[in-house]
Design a protein around this motif. Structure first.
Motif, PDB file in Angstrom:
ATOM      1  N   LYS A   1       1.936  -7.321  -0.904  1.00 53.65           N
ATOM      2  CA  LYS A   1       1.338  -6.646   0.249  1.00 53.65           C
ATOM      3  C   LYS A   1      -0.180  -6.775   0.179  1.00 53.65           C
ATOM      4  O   LYS A   1      -0.772  -6.673  -0.894  1.00 53.65           O
TER       5      LYS A   1
ATOM      6  N   GLN B   1       2.806 -12.580   3.108  1.00 57.20           N
ATOM      7  CA  GLN B   1       3.648 -11.435   2.732  1.00 57.20           C
ATOM      8  C   GLN B   1       5.125 -11.768   2.920  1.00 57.20           C
ATOM      9  O   GLN B   1       5.951 -11.424   2.079  1.00 57.20           O
TER      10      GLN B   1
ATOM     11  N   THR C   1      -3.493  -5.011   0.658  1.00 63.69           N
ATOM     12  CA  THR C   1      -3.820  -3.585   0.623  1.00 63.69           C
ATOM     13  C   THR C   1      -5.263  -3.271   0.995  1.00 63.69           C
ATOM     14  O   THR C   1      -5.561  -2.146   1.369  1.00 63.69           O
TER      15      THR C   1
END
Length: 152
Positions: A37, A28, A39
């Motif tokens: 990101k 990241q 998730t």
């Protein structure tokens, strides 16, 4: 099918390079520009064999998702992540780590196919391939910097 190959010599122990390479947090950080990101699945720490991660990032002006699974891992020697859902027809990334003269040679081999037939091939040759090469070189440069800093 496109194959990309990279070798990065890093003045650091193989264990440090291996762990940074499979760190969700480092990934990241290294792709901040694309707002990458994690998730779903493993969203922090070090990804392990059999685990999945879903990435969401902004590429070419669109937010795209890419879900991959660690399909092979030999601790400190290699691991492979394979796309199980995403924009590519297929995407496999082999990571290998070899100790050489007190350094680590990090090898990235990426094999992918684009969808959409001839249009996908044209997009790959005109834009995508160069974009992926740039991302991997930037990521590997940052990984080298972080690993060498940890090694003192």
């Amino acid at each position: 099918m496109t194959k990309l190959y990279f070798e990065t010599v890093i003045n650091s122990a193989k264990e440090i390079v291996f762990d940074l390479s499979r760190s969700i947090d480092f990934h990241q950080e290294s792709l901040k520009k694309t707002k990458e990101k994690a998730t779903k699945g493993r969203t922090s720490g070090h990804i392990e064999l059999g685990e999945t991660v879903t990435w969401r990032g902004k590429h070419f002006g669109f937010y795209l998702t890419h879900e991959s699974k660690i399909s092979q891992m030999s601790k400190y020697g290699s691991f492979t992540d394979e796309m199980i859902n995403g924009c590519f027809k297929s995407f496999i990334h082999h990571h290998r780590f070899i100790t050489q003269n007190n350094s680590t040679v990090m090898i990235d081999e990426i094999i992918y196919e684009t969808p959409f037939g001839i249009l996908g091939k044209i997009f790959n040759e005109s834009v995508l391939k160069k974009y992926l090469i740039k991302i991997i070189i930037e990521r590997n440069t940052l990984l080298k910097l972080f690993a060498e800093k940890q090694s003192g």
